[in-house]
Structure formats: C-alpha cells, structure tokens
Write an enzyme that holds these catalytic residues in place. Structure first.
Site, mmCIF file in Angstrom:
data_model
loop_
_atom_site.group_PDB
_atom_site.id
_atom_site.type_symbol
_atom_site.label_atom_id
_atom_site.label_comp_id
_atom_site.label_asym_id
_atom_site.label_seq_id
_atom_site.Cartn_x
_atom_site.Cartn_y
_atom_site.Cartn_z
ATOM 1 N N THR A 95 0.851 -1.164 0.119
ATOM 2 C CA THR A 95 0.038 0.127 -0.005
ATOM 3 C C THR A 95 0.853 1.145 0.039
ATOM 4 O O THR A 95 2.063 1.047 0.352
ATOM 5 C CB THR A 95 -1.110 0.028 1.214
ATOM 6 N N GLU B 258 -5.629 -3.240 -1.980
ATOM 7 C CA GLU B 258 -6.035 -4.649 -1.368
ATOM 8 C C GLU B 258 -7.168 -5.176 -2.250
ATOM 9 O O GLU B 258 -7.641 -6.150 -1.862
ATOM 10 C CB GLU B 258 -6.744 -4.212 0.165
ATOM 11 N N LYS C 237 -14.172 18.458 9.951
ATOM 12 C CA LYS C 237 -15.395 18.555 10.842
ATOM 13 C C LYS C 237 -15.465 20.194 11.291
ATOM 14 O O LYS C 237 -14.257 20.546 11.677
ATOM 15 C CB LYS C 237 -15.186 17.887 12.098
ATOM 16 N N TRP D 107 -20.024 18.244 9.129
ATOM 17 C CA TRP D 107 -18.764 17.658 8.311
ATOM 18 C C TRP D 107 -18.903 18.277 7.074
ATOM 19 O O TRP D 107 -19.876 18.805 6.368
ATOM 20 C CB TRP D 107 -19.008 16.227 7.932
HETATM 21 P P1 AMP Z 1 -4.360 2.814 -3.631
HETATM 22 O O1 AMP Z 1 -4.231 1.601 -2.947
HETATM 23 O O2 AMP Z 1 -3.110 3.462 -3.981
HETATM 24 O O3 AMP Z 1 -4.787 2.241 -4.995
HETATM 25 O O4 AMP Z 1 -5.455 3.663 -3.340
HETATM 26 C C1 AMP Z 1 -6.587 3.106 -2.801
HETATM 27 C C2 AMP Z 1 -7.495 4.526 -2.577
HETATM 28 O O5 AMP Z 1 -7.545 5.378 -3.609
HETATM 29 C C3 AMP Z 1 -8.890 4.141 -2.236
HETATM 30 O O6 AMP Z 1 -9.143 3.681 -1.092
HETATM 31 C C4 AMP Z 1 -9.779 5.464 -2.443
HETATM 32 O O7 AMP Z 1 -9.379 6.333 -1.309
HETATM 33 C C5 AMP Z 1 -8.926 6.229 -3.547
HETATM 34 N N1 AMP Z 1 -9.539 5.974 -4.863
HETATM 35 C C6 AMP Z 1 -9.274 4.966 -5.809
HETATM 36 N N2 AMP Z 1 -10.045 5.176 -6.950
HETATM 37 C C7 AMP Z 1 -11.110 6.255 -6.544
HETATM 38 C C8 AMP Z 1 -12.064 6.967 -7.124
HETATM 39 N N3 AMP Z 1 -12.549 6.560 -8.560
HETATM 40 N N4 AMP Z 1 -12.353 7.952 -6.585
HETATM 41 C C9 AMP Z 1 -12.266 8.306 -5.385
HETATM 42 N N5 AMP Z 1 -11.090 7.854 -4.700
HETATM 43 C C10 AMP Z 1 -10.730 6.661 -5.336
#
Ligand code: AMP
Length: 584
Positions: free
Chosen positions: A193, A338, A445, A450
């Site tokens: 991650t 994940e 907040k 919010w």
């Molecule tokens: P990563 O593991 O680096 O791919 O990050 C995942 C996170 O990116 C997710 O939990 C979201 O918070 C954000 N994310 C991924 N796709 C989107 C999307 N289409 N719109 C908003 N947030 C997104």
C-alpha cells in the site's frame, strides 16, 4: 434424515496465471508489445516473448529462486517488465513490484518486510538504490535491465549484491522451461500500500485471485478490454499490478503499448497513442489533466481511443467535461491495492438521459460482478441503507479482496464477519451507484458538521481559471476545523485569480458553511508516489488559518441551508470518525 450432498462433476482446474501464459503462447502469438525506449521504439510479439519468458524462468531457477520466494522489480512499464510478470509467478515465485517513486526509507522497509531475494532493476533507476547499500541484506542478486547492450554496470557489486545483466542471463538458458504444477492458492504477486498512514503494508495476491480478477476486468460492463483493442497503460506496473491490465491484455490478446520511462510525459503518450493506434488508456486523474492540456495546446486529437479508464482518485466534473469535449470518453473506476484493485466501474444503464448519464459517470459506479459491497456505521457496525443519503465506510468481500496483510499487520482491517474495511466513506443509491464522500482521514469537521474535501475540491476545480485544487481541514479555535483550499491556476491565469473570485464562484455551489476560510495559490499540488494529491504534505507544511479569514461567512451560517447537506445520522457518524481517525 440426512440429505446426501451431491457434488458437481466439473474438473478441479487450478486457476493460475499459467493459463494466461498458455493463451499468449497458443492464441495470441502475433499480437504486438511495443515499448518506447531511450534509443527508439522497440517492437516484439507475444510469440517472441514466450521463449524469453521460458529462459527467464530458467534463469530464476539457476539463481536459486524457489517456490514462494519474492522476486522484486524496480522498473518502468516495458516488455521486459511484462516478461517478469509472467515468468516469476508461473515458475512458482512471487512477483513483488516496487514503487520507484518511494523514499529510500520506505523502499528499505518494504524490501526487508517482503524479504525479497532477487531484484530486477532498470539501469536508469539504479541511483535510487544507492542509499540502500548495506541495508537490504535479503537481496542476494541484482539483475540489471539495460536498454540494449549488456548493462554497463553488470559484473560489479554496488554494495547491495552482485549485478548481472538481464540479456546475458536469458541467453544462457533454454527456451523450454518445465513449468511446475501450481496450486491456485499459492501467492503470485505482492504490492505494498502507498503508506499514507504509517508503514506500507504488503498485499499478497494469489494465482486464483489474479485469475478471477482478470475475468472480472474483462467483462463487458467492467473495463471490457478486448482483442480488438490496443492498450496503453499509463498506470505504472508497480501500482496494484497495473490495475490487472497486463494479465487482462494477455488473456484477451490485446496489443500492449508501453511508454517506458516516458509515462509521465503527455507528449510521449499522445505520440505513442497516435502511432500505435491505441484505443484504450488507463491512469489517474492527474495524468489526464496533463494530457487534456497538451491536446488543447497542440490541437492534436486521439480519435481511435474509445476508453480512458480513470481511477485512483475521484474524477473532477471539469476534467470529464473537458475530456468529453476532446472526444475522449472517460470510464470511472474505483478500487485499491487491497482489492486487486478493481472494485467498481461507472457504466451507465441503458436509457439514461444525457444529464443523468454525466451524473452517473462521475460516481464511482457499481460494484463489479464477483464482489459484494456494503456501507456501515462505524460505531454500531450496522449496515446502512442504499438510499443515496446515508453514508458510511465501504466494506467489500469477494475472491479478489484481501483478507490480511503480509506478516499479519493490521488484523483489524477485516471485520468479524469477514468483510474488508476500506477506509473510504461513501453513499450508495438504490441502483447501487457508489458516491465516495471522502477518505475517513480527510473529512473536515467544522462546528459539529462535516465537509467533504472531495466535493469541495471538485467545486473549486470547476472554476475556469483553476487546474488543480486540494482541500484540507486546518485547526480552528471556534469551529474545530475549517477548510482551506490549495489551488493551482492554469498557466495563462497565473497571478490573475483571487481568493475572493474563487469564493464568489463557490457561493451557489456549496453550503455557505463549506466556503473555505482561505484559498492559497501554489504552483503545484504535491502528489503521492502514485500521483494522487498528497494532503499529508500540505497539512505538514500548512501555516495556521489567519485570524478573521472569511469569518463573515461562518457568522451567518453555522447551520444555514445550502446545496449540499448530510443526513443528521450521517453527520454524527462522520464526526465520530473524524475525532477517532488519526491524521498524518
Ligand atoms: P491505492 O491502494 O493506492 O490504489 O489507493 C486506494 C484508494 O484510492 C482508495 O481507498 C480510495 O480512497 C482512492 N480511490 C481510488 N479510486 C478512486 C475513485 N475512483 N474515486 C475516489 N477515490 C478513489
């Protein structure tokens, strides 16, 4: 009376990536894989790659790689990286793609945590490893991927391990590797991650999860890649296995075009897309903001492109409209490392009118077939209704969703009943369309209410003089937190857009109390290693809100009505989260 269980009479065929290898060898030999290299365009085919994949597996074995061993890559999007995508998991080892934009201390942590044994590195990225000399003892061998002639540094020890040359290594092996029989439960690959909260955590994909995810990606109402497409994945091969696209392309027989180390350059992307008749692009919003600007400036267009997959962050409405105007249809997808990563895709149902269509395309879409989704109250854990109003944490379960992290970190990510907590806050409407409100850690907040930083960012980015905007909450003595916008003006409007103008623009778009206390202009929004807005960098360097800033707005509006409101239940929920979620 006991009921006899009747078993199905289908074969127990192991779902492994060897099947994708079989397909590229037997069905898609003629399909091209094109890479932009320093010295020019490199062309090969799946048919030419297969013997090299066999040789590579032989080389790995000769280097002592055993089933389950981690083999790391620090590499650009190239055909050689694709060879590793096949050879490593198909010989039973685990492909660990390292993010080349990480700080050395993160790389050090990750390599040690994964206990990588062999590291394949693009020669141009070698300097990134300098600070790691003596700090990643598990690496026994390094293999340099040069561009043509044997890598200049091959044969030397750089303080980490002996360095070998990729091509020399392959040349010494046989074109026929005796692929072992694999169990579908075996690990095939791992990705960490991005570590926005604490240390990165290793997500381990199995052959089975990759196989089923590939089938999921290929569905017509999912990303829907086909044999007729030519794919240019701008998304790096280290970001969640390039969103599963390399295997989807192999399974379908799609031509693949890689921009090598030129992936961040809009001009190179456009040139490659034009020359190679690309139909399918994939990347994060910031990539498309740059590409749209380049297309406008150059007057070029990409009429062959039918789909621009966009994920990683929410698509700002202004971006989707701009891309529509340029003839490029964006397909919004949501997911995370994940979730392999595909979670949901915003396909529009038949019969939607144009306004409805745009609204739905801007949501995160509907969960893909194979995965189940729910939103829950963080305090009671109760499932919330799909009414388009209530919002809670997205939780998912399915065959390509993580059930834990490497080395057992963060066991609390899985609920007692086996759902994965994503940390994303969303509402879902009655038709199943997901609208992400925020990350739990980014919600602002203010006075017990919010504010969604994502919605506010989108509203600011719709301003005609602004190209990018990130919103963070900063401490406020009276309201707890107040939103502050960090905005980047379009180059032609640099120095010509004011805070007052932006706030005026927002007045009929968001609730009064959402109006930012300050709009701070910066040259560029800092980005994470995968190209998302890096709010923790903004928070770390933010100066406090100046006294009296835009307080007139708040004085009249602590509970005033506006265009964006949350349900009372959701408000209290979010406030609980905000207070309990650490920010870094
Ligand atoms: P990563 O593991 O680096 O791919 O990050 C995942 C996170 O990116 C997710 O939990 C979201 O918070 C954000 N994310 C991924 N796709 C989107 C999307 N289409 N719109 C908003 N947030 C997104």
């Amino acid at each position: 009376m006991e009921v006899a269980v009747v078993e199905g009479l289908m074969q127990d065929y192991e779902l492994s990536l060897q099947h994708v290898l079989w397909r590229i060898e037997r069905l898609h030999q003629k399909k091209e894989v094109v890479t932009k290299r320093d010295e020019g365009i490199h062309r090969t085919t799946y048919g030419e790659m297969v013997p090299r994949i066999n040789r590579l597996a032989g080389a790995l074995k000769r280097l002592g790689v055993k089933p389950g061993d981690r083999v790391a890559t620090l590499a650009w999007n190239t055909s050689r990286h694709l060879e590793l995508y096949y050879a490593v998991p198909c010989m039973g080892a685990v492909l660990h793609t390292l993010n080349l934009r990480l700080f050395p201390q993160h790389l050090e942590f990750i390599v040690n945590d994964a206990e990588d044994k062999v590291l394949f590195v693009d020669q141009s990225l070698l300097p990134l490893l300098k600070p790691l000399a003596g700090k990643i003892p598990s690496i026994k061998t390094m293999v340099l991927i040069g561009d043509g002639a044997p890598a200049a540094m091959a044969g030397k020890d750089n303080g980490i391990a002996d360095m070998l040359d990729y091509e020399t290594l392959l040349a010494a092996e046989s074109e026929n590797y005796p692929w072992p029989k694999l169990s579908e439960r075996m690990a095939a690959a791992m990705c960490y991650t991005s570590g926005t909260t604490g240390n990165p955590k290793g997500v381990v994909y199995s052959h089975r999860s990759q196989f089923i995810h590939t089938m999921g990606v290929l569905q017509g109402d999912s990303l829907g890649l086909t044999e007729k497409d030519a794919l240019l994945p701008v998304v790096p091969m280290f970001h969640a296995n390039s969103w599963g696209l390399p295997y989807a392309a192999g399974m379908a027989g799609t031509k693949v075009v890689f921009a090598g180390r030129f992936s961040a350059d809009a001009k190179s992307i456009v040139e490659m897309a034009e020359q190679e008749e690309v139909t399918f692009l994939a990347g994060v919003p910031t990539v498309w903001i740059g590409l749209a600007a380049y297309l406008k400036e150059s007057g070029k267009r990409l009429p062959k492109v039918r789909t621009v997959v966009c994920g990683g962050s929410a698509i700002p409405r202004s971006l989707m409209e701009t891309m529509d105007g340029l003839g490029l249809r964006m397909l919004h997808a949501w997911g995370m490392t994940e979730t392999s990563p595909l979670g949901s895709v915003a396909r529009v149902p038949a019969g939607s009118d144009p306004d409805e269509e745009l609204r739905l395309r801007l949501t995160q879409g509907r969960v893909g077939a194979g995965v189940e989704i729910r939103i829950t109250d963080p305090v009671s854990g109760e499932e919330l209704p799909w009414d388009g109003t209530a919002f809670g944490e997205i939780q998912v379960r399915g065959p390509w969703i993580a059930r834990g992290y490497h080395n057992g970190y963060d066991p609390g990510k899985l609920t007692e009943d086996g759902w994965f907590r994503t940390g994303d806050v969303a509402k879902i409407d009655a038709d199943g369309y997901i609208q992400i409100v925020d990350r739990t850690k980014d919600v602002i907040k203010s006075g017990g209410e919010w504010i969604s930083s994502v919605e506010l960012e989108n509203a600011v980015m719709a301003h005609p003089k602004i190209v990018e905007a990130a919103v963070i909450g900063l401490p406020h003595p009276k309201w707890d937190e107040r939103p502050v916008v960090y905005a980047v003006a379009k180059p032609e409007f640099k120095g010509q857009v004011t805070q007052e103008e932006v706030i005026e623009f927002l007045k009929d778009k968001v609730a009064k109390w959402w109006l930012p206390d300050e709009v701070r202009f910066i040259d560029e929004v800092p980005k994470t290693s995968v190209g998302k807005f890096d709010k923790k960098v903004l928070r770390a360097s933010a100066v406090p809100i100046s006294e009296g800033a835009t307080q007139a707005v708040l004085a009249t509006s602590s509970t005033s009505s506006g265009t964006t409101r949350s349900s009372p239940r959701s408000r209290s929920t979010l406030v609980t989260w905000c207070t309990s979620t650490p920010r870094r």
